[in-house]
Design a protein around this motif. Structure first.
Motif, mmCIF file in Angstrom:
data_model
loop_
_atom_site.group_PDB
_atom_site.id
_atom_site.type_symbol
_atom_site.label_atom_id
_atom_site.label_comp_id
_atom_site.label_asym_id
_atom_site.label_seq_id
_atom_site.Cartn_x
_atom_site.Cartn_y
_atom_site.Cartn_z
ATOM 1 N N ALA A 88 -3.001 9.156 -2.023
ATOM 2 C CA ALA A 88 -3.483 10.517 -1.753
ATOM 3 C C ALA A 88 -2.680 11.166 -0.637
ATOM 4 O O ALA A 88 -2.349 12.359 -0.701
ATOM 5 N N GLN A 89 -2.337 10.380 0.375
ATOM 6 C CA GLN A 89 -1.559 10.908 1.495
ATOM 7 C C GLN A 89 -0.137 11.281 1.048
ATOM 8 O O GLN A 89 0.377 12.328 1.424
ATOM 9 N N TRP A 90 0.475 10.419 0.252
ATOM 10 C CA TRP A 90 1.822 10.712 -0.257
ATOM 11 C C TRP A 90 1.807 11.983 -1.101
ATOM 12 O O TRP A 90 2.703 12.819 -0.984
ATOM 13 N N GLN A 91 0.808 12.101 -1.955
ATOM 14 C CA GLN A 91 0.691 13.273 -2.819
ATOM 15 C C GLN A 91 0.554 14.533 -1.958
ATOM 16 O O GLN A 91 1.225 15.534 -2.199
ATOM 17 N N LYS A 92 -0.292 14.464 -0.957
ATOM 18 C CA LYS A 92 -0.514 15.590 -0.048
ATOM 19 C C LYS A 92 0.758 15.955 0.716
ATOM 20 O O LYS A 92 1.025 17.128 0.980
#
Length: 165
Positions: A88-92
């Motif tokens: 989720a952090q990478w996507q964000k």
């Protein structure tokens, strides 16, 4: 619906090599009967992470309803990524890590993220009843000379898995 997803690869670690991986999706139908669907993916040149992501993508792509899935994998990178919510952090962050470096296999991670977004998942490396069966099947398939492609990925659908195989 509760689903178990099992992911196994024929090798562990970051080296690039010829390999195979297997996926199984297991769920219970309304009659109480367990159903398994799965397949094997061969690659002439892959890493454990690449192969695990392909297997996860194949497994989640057959789900037609939102579910709670427990995903069993020994792929350490995938397991840590999911348990630590890095995906989720990478996507964000536009597919960059905390240091600002591009994520390796960003396209595969993105495809997986899209497939996972409607499901609740738990990720674990706990032993499971299919592990030995899957590893034996991968070993047998890799031993067959025609089992490995000349290049790229080849998929084999395995409609039913049996722990007695």
């Amino acid at each position: 619906m509760n689903v178990n997803i099992y992911i196994e690869t024929s090798f562990k670690g970051p080296a690039t090599r010829r390999a195979a991986g297997a996926w199984i999706v297991e769920y219970i139908i309304s009659t109480g009967k367990p159903v398994t669907r799965g397949g094997i993916i061969y690659s002439d040149c892959t890493t454990e992470n690449d192969l695990a992501l392909c297997l996860i993508e194949k497994a989640f792509s057959i789900l037609t309803k939102t579910c709670c899935a427990v995903v069993f994998t020994e792929c350490g990178h995938v397991l840590r990524t999911m348990q630590n919510h890095w995906l989720a952090q990478w996507q964000k962050n536009g597919w960059t890590n905390a240091k600002g470096n591009p994520i390796r296999n960003a396209e595969a991670w993105n495809r997986c993220a899209l497939l996972l977004e409607h499901h609740m998942e738990e990720w674990t490396d706990r032993p499971h009843e299919y592990r030995q069966c899957m590893q034996d099947r991968l070993r047998k398939e890799l031993e067959r000379e025609h089992g490995m492609p000349a290049a790229g990925y080849v998929e084999i659908e395995t409609p039913e898995w049996n722990t007695q195989t």
